[in-house]
Design an enzyme around this catalytic site. Structure first.
Site, PDB file in Angstrom:
ATOM      1  N   ASP A  39      65.269  66.765  -0.759  1.00 20.98           N
ATOM      2  CA  ASP A  39      65.360  67.971   0.072  1.00 20.98           C
ATOM      3  C   ASP A  39      65.435  67.617   1.556  1.00 20.98           C
ATOM      4  OD1 ASP A  39      65.237  69.550  -2.162  1.00 20.98           O
ATOM      5  OD2 ASP A  39      63.123  70.048  -1.958  1.00 20.98           O
ATOM      6  N   TYR A  67      55.621  60.342  -5.359  1.00 21.63           N
ATOM      7  CA  TYR A  67      55.627  61.253  -4.219  1.00 21.63           C
ATOM      8  C   TYR A  67      54.208  61.471  -3.694  1.00 21.63           C
ATOM      9  CZ  TYR A  67      60.304  62.658  -5.854  1.00 21.63           C
ATOM     10  OH  TYR A  67      61.619  62.671  -6.241  1.00 21.63           O
ATOM     11  N   ASP A  81      58.767  76.252  -1.590  1.00 21.67           N
ATOM     12  CA  ASP A  81      58.157  75.468  -0.521  1.00 21.67           C
ATOM     13  C   ASP A  81      57.987  76.373   0.699  1.00 21.67           C
ATOM     14  OD1 ASP A  81      60.630  75.630   0.767  1.00 21.67           O
ATOM     15  OD2 ASP A  81      61.216  73.586   0.253  1.00 21.67           O
ATOM     16  N   ARG A 176      58.333  70.692  -5.901  1.00 27.43           N
ATOM     17  CA  ARG A 176      58.176  72.084  -5.457  1.00 27.43           C
ATOM     18  C   ARG A 176      57.757  72.970  -6.624  1.00 27.43           C
ATOM     19  NH1 ARG A 176      63.307  74.227  -4.164  1.00 27.43           N
ATOM     20  NH2 ARG A 176      64.370  72.325  -4.769  1.00 27.43           N
TER      21      ARG A 176
END
Length: 306
Positions: A39, A67, A81, A176
């Site tokens: 993203d 992550y 998000d 997300r």
């Protein structure tokens, strides 16, 4: 002309395609590809392939990823998000009433495999159109859930409404959506506030280079030193060397027999092999079927011109 993989640090505001476009200009070559979208507001590891290394793009996409994410509880957005439009929000009092034990239980309930519905704001295509294009037109269509795997999950910081997590997951996992699903399970909603991709397979964030750093290396003509050769990806596979006769066959990507390798046939393991010639030139990955004795090409990595 470069051939291999570079560990790039994608900065906020760039799409994965933006990174590739910049690198084409910096490195003065066209054959460059990334290994999976990240993203625009997310940062971190983005392996980028060059030349013959672009044949690795689909293989690297399959690697596990790690992550570091910050989830904000008590809010639901259309993008899942905090860059999106807020659709629902809980009061501060309701968040304070959340029981820490219950919150942790909800988070860790997603360890393992689970059916995840891809978000509308994603690059997945339906009938030839990307979902985010439809979402921007105000359309929402039914998405089939996909099986993903959360292999490791760790809460790094617990400070409601924020929870910082380390997640190791399979390909195709949307962090997300994981934040959204955790919030949904708690009944208060949740959205991702920030995201760092800290690892993709063997590539770690500590060794990733920004575009600015790569540009400096280009001006110094030292980029070659930070491009990892394709065979490094297959370090766990047995290396074998072809004979002179075998070299002629392997240069055309032909099938080999054990007699065309510089090794006792009985010592050649089954499975994937890294094939080289006597000068150390890497040709590609072959698959050895012990029963038939046939050694077939899987992926060739012959150097290419610009």
């Amino acid at each position: 002309m470069y051939n291999g993989i570079m560990n790039v640090y994608k900065e906020a505001g760039y799409t994965s395609h933006d990174v590739v476009a910049r690198l084409r200009g910096i490195c003065k070559m066209k054959k460059i590809g990334h290994t999976g979208t990240l993203d625009p507001q997310a940062v971190g590891v983005l392996p980028v392939c060059f030349g013959s290394g672009t044949k690795l793009c689909d293989m690297l996409t399959d690697w596990d990823k790690e992550y570091i994410a910050v989830m904000r509880l008590g809010v639901v957005t259309d993008t899942q998000d905090m860059t999106g439009k807020i659709m629902r929000q809980c009061g501060a009092e309701q968040i304070r009433e959340l029981d820490e034990k219950s919150v942790r239980a909800a988070v860790f309930s997603f360890l393992g495999e689970y059916e995840q519905i891809p978000p509308m704001y994603s690059a997945l295509k339906v009938n030839g159109r990307k979902l985010y294009e439809l979402a921007r037109e105000g359309k929402e269509i039914e998405r089939k859930p996909r099986k993903v795997q959360i292999k490791e999950l760790e809460i790094l910081e617990y400070d409601l409404p924020h929870i910082k997590m380390r997640v190791v997951c399979s390909k195709g996992t949307y962090i997300r959506t994981l934040c959204h699903d955790i919030g949904d399970r708690l009944g208060c909603g949740g959205a991702m506030e920030s995201l760092i991709r800290s690892r993709v397979g063997i590539f770690c964030i500590e060794e990733a280079l920004t575009l600015g750093e790569i540009e400096k290396l280009a001006k110094q003509h030292t980029i070659e030193g930070v491009i990892i050769k394709p065979d490094a990806v297959f370090a766990d596979d047995q290396a074998v060397v072809v004979t002179k006769e075998g070299r002629r066959l392997v240069e055309n990507g032909n099938v080999l027999s054990p007699e065309l390798l510089q090794a006792d046939a009985e010592t050649i393991p089954g499975g994937q092999l890294r094939v080289y010639d006597s000068t150390g030139r890497f040709y590609g990955i072959y698959q050895h079927d012990i029963r038939s004795g046939v050694i077939k090409p899987v992926k060739m990595f012959l150097s290419e011109g610009t």
